[in-house]
Scaffold this motif. Structure first.
Motif, PDB file in Angstrom:
ATOM      1  N   SER A   5      16.560  21.252 -48.814  1.00 18.05           N
ATOM      2  CA  SER A   5      16.359  19.772 -48.757  1.00 18.05           C
ATOM      3  C   SER A   5      17.353  19.020 -48.603  1.00 18.05           C
ATOM      4  O   SER A   5      17.848  18.034 -47.913  1.00 18.05           O
ATOM      5  CB  SER A   5      15.488  19.532 -49.777  1.00 18.05           C
ATOM      6  OG  SER A   5      15.319  17.946 -50.092  1.00 18.05           O
ATOM      7  N   ILE A   6      18.409  19.541 -49.525  1.00 19.81           N
ATOM      8  CA  ILE A   6      20.034  18.962 -49.308  1.00 19.81           C
ATOM      9  C   ILE A   6      20.374  19.004 -48.206  1.00 19.81           C
ATOM     10  O   ILE A   6      21.131  18.070 -47.622  1.00 19.81           O
ATOM     11  CB  ILE A   6      20.549  19.619 -50.529  1.00 19.81           C
ATOM     12  CG1 ILE A   6      20.232  19.183 -52.056  1.00 19.81           C
ATOM     13  CG2 ILE A   6      22.262  19.186 -50.510  1.00 19.81           C
ATOM     14  CD1 ILE A   6      20.853  20.217 -53.034  1.00 19.81           C
ATOM     15  N   ARG A  58      19.132  16.530 -45.714  1.00 18.15           N
ATOM     16  CA  ARG A  58      19.450  15.123 -46.369  1.00 18.15           C
ATOM     17  C   ARG A  58      21.309  14.865 -45.565  1.00 18.15           C
ATOM     18  O   ARG A  58      21.185  13.825 -45.095  1.00 18.15           O
ATOM     19  CB  ARG A  58      19.585  14.914 -47.658  1.00 18.15           C
ATOM     20  CG  ARG A  58      19.982  13.682 -48.056  1.00 18.15           C
ATOM     21  CD  ARG A  58      19.279  13.251 -49.536  1.00 18.15           C
ATOM     22  NE  ARG A  58      19.599  14.652 -50.505  1.00 18.15           N
ATOM     23  CZ  ARG A  58      20.775  14.566 -51.522  1.00 18.15           C
ATOM     24  NH1 ARG A  58      21.712  13.565 -50.899  1.00 18.15           N
ATOM     25  NH2 ARG A  58      21.018  15.600 -52.077  1.00 18.15           N
ATOM     26  N   SER A  62      24.013  20.625 -58.767  1.00 14.95           N
ATOM     27  CA  SER A  62      22.566  20.086 -58.429  1.00 14.95           C
ATOM     28  C   SER A  62      22.905  19.278 -57.173  1.00 14.95           C
ATOM     29  O   SER A  62      23.995  18.723 -57.079  1.00 14.95           O
ATOM     30  CB  SER A  62      21.825  19.639 -59.594  1.00 14.95           C
ATOM     31  OG  SER A  62      22.629  18.304 -60.095  1.00 14.95           O
ATOM     32  N   GLY A  63      21.712  18.895 -56.603  1.00 13.11           N
ATOM     33  CA  GLY A  63      21.951  17.835 -55.698  1.00 13.11           C
ATOM     34  C   GLY A  63      22.573  16.438 -56.032  1.00 13.11           C
ATOM     35  O   GLY A  63      23.299  15.756 -55.233  1.00 13.11           O
ATOM     36  N   ASN A  76      25.896  14.425 -55.103  1.00 14.17           N
ATOM     37  CA  ASN A  76      26.023  13.168 -54.433  1.00 14.17           C
ATOM     38  C   ASN A  76      27.216  12.410 -54.987  1.00 14.17           C
ATOM     39  O   ASN A  76      27.703  11.747 -54.473  1.00 14.17           O
ATOM     40  CB  ASN A  76      24.607  12.447 -54.956  1.00 14.17           C
ATOM     41  CG  ASN A  76      23.509  13.026 -53.987  1.00 14.17           C
ATOM     42  OD1 ASN A  76      23.871  13.600 -52.810  1.00 14.17           O
ATOM     43  ND2 ASN A  76      22.270  12.631 -54.594  1.00 14.17           N
ATOM     44  N   GLY A  81      15.526  21.918 -59.205  1.00 16.25           N
ATOM     45  CA  GLY A  81      15.245  20.607 -58.637  1.00 16.25           C
ATOM     46  C   GLY A  81      15.200  20.564 -57.119  1.00 16.25           C
ATOM     47  O   GLY A  81      14.461  21.432 -56.519  1.00 16.25           O
ATOM     48  N   GLU A  82      15.823  19.752 -56.466  1.00 13.44           N
ATOM     49  CA  GLU A  82      16.188  19.882 -55.044  1.00 13.44           C
ATOM     50  C   GLU A  82      16.844  20.936 -54.469  1.00 13.44           C
ATOM     51  O   GLU A  82      17.963  21.200 -54.850  1.00 13.44           O
ATOM     52  CB  GLU A  82      16.998  18.424 -54.558  1.00 13.44           C
ATOM     53  CG  GLU A  82      17.007  18.370 -53.164  1.00 13.44           C
ATOM     54  CD  GLU A  82      17.717  17.099 -52.689  1.00 13.44           C
ATOM     55  OE1 GLU A  82      17.588  16.808 -51.615  1.00 13.44           O
ATOM     56  OE2 GLU A  82      18.560  16.640 -53.388  1.00 13.44           O
ATOM     57  N   ASP A  83      16.083  21.818 -53.708  1.00 17.40           N
ATOM     58  CA  ASP A  83      16.609  23.015 -53.299  1.00 17.40           C
ATOM     59  C   ASP A  83      17.575  22.772 -52.131  1.00 17.40           C
ATOM     60  O   ASP A  83      17.885  21.564 -51.419  1.00 17.40           O
ATOM     61  CB  ASP A  83      15.512  24.038 -52.698  1.00 17.40           C
ATOM     62  CG  ASP A  83      14.909  23.619 -51.414  1.00 17.40           C
ATOM     63  OD1 ASP A  83      15.223  22.844 -50.972  1.00 17.40           O
ATOM     64  OD2 ASP A  83      13.653  23.989 -51.354  1.00 17.40           O
TER      65      ASP A  83
END
Length: 248
Positions: free
Chosen positions: A76-77, A80, A47-48, A52, A71-73
């Motif tokens: 989007s990652i 970012r 996952s994002g 991280n 969650g965060e696809d």
């Protein structure tokens, strides 16, 4: 936001660290085995948020990023990550439409591979991105910087400086494209020619990806990206880099 080093390829004595962001356990395991068999270090995040934490601990030399994550696809990652650094990003996507793959490039991905993928092709893309990001390459100390319209492009350090001397962050693909233009000023370059110069023979990139990278490059170097003066579009031809280029 996870810490993203400005240039992660600093310790050339160590194997490059590949971070795989993939929630499918079977694909992730296959990728880890492929990376380790090829001499790379590999870590997996599902996952994002997990990515991280991993980046904060170890950083990365390249990120393999699945587009479809819980969650965060991945899109989007990617946005970012690109806002915070220039570590090469290769996106994996099972999406069949070109527009979805183009979206990843527009958000700053350097390349993409569509699932199901050929392991040899994926490995070739990864090695190409690492090579162009200067991992393990022997820099040509005789290479000189190139200047155009007040800008300065250094092919050894792979850095771009604006007329005020401020470094401009660039992706690997954007740098390669600008370098290709600077090496062929005043010459109409077709999309196919630019693909050959910027993808180092990697199989399968679509011609439209050049248009996406040109658009992103214009936003960084053109006084008016909507009315470009430095990179002109030539109808039915390709692109023309208009400024004079000199060696610094």
């Amino acid at each position: 936001m996870a810490a993203m080093p400005a240039n992660t390829l600093t310790d050339l004595s160590a194997a490059p660290h590949i971070v795989i962001v993939e929630d499918d356990a079977d694909i992730a395991q296959m990728l880890v085995e492929l990376m380790t068999e090829s001499g790379f270090q590999a870590s997996v995040a599902i996952s994002g948020g997990e990515m991280n934490r991993l980046l904060d601990r170890r950083g990365a030399d390249l990120i393999v990023l699945d587009a479809m994550l819980p969650g965060e696809d991945g899109f989007s990652i990617c946005r970012r990550l690109r806002a915070g650094g220039k570590t090469p990003i290769l996106m994996l996507t099972a999406l069949g439409e070109d527009i979805d793959r183009i979206l990843g490039l527009e958000l700053g991905a350097d390349d993409y591979v569509t699932k199901p993928f050929n392991s040899r092709e994926l490995l070739a893309r990864i090695k190409g991105l690492l090579r162009r990001a200067s991992y393990g390459s022997e820099a040509d100390e005789a290479a000189t910087a190139l200047t155009f319209a007040g800008w300065r492009l250094d092919p050894v350090t792979r850095q771009l400086y604006d007329p005020d001397g401020v470094e401009i962050s660039m992706t690997t693909a954007e740098f390669d494209l600008l370098l290709a233009f600077c090496q062929h000023p005043g010459q109409v370059m077709t999309r196919q020619q630019l693909l050959g110069l910027t993808h180092a023979g990697a199989a399968g990139p679509i011609l439209r990806s050049i248009d996406v990278h040109v658009s992103r490059l214009r936003q960084k170097i053109e006084p008016d990206a909507k009315g470009p003066a430095l990179i002109k579009t030539v109808r039915l031809g390709g692109y023309l880099f208009t400024p004079a280029v000199e060696r610094a």
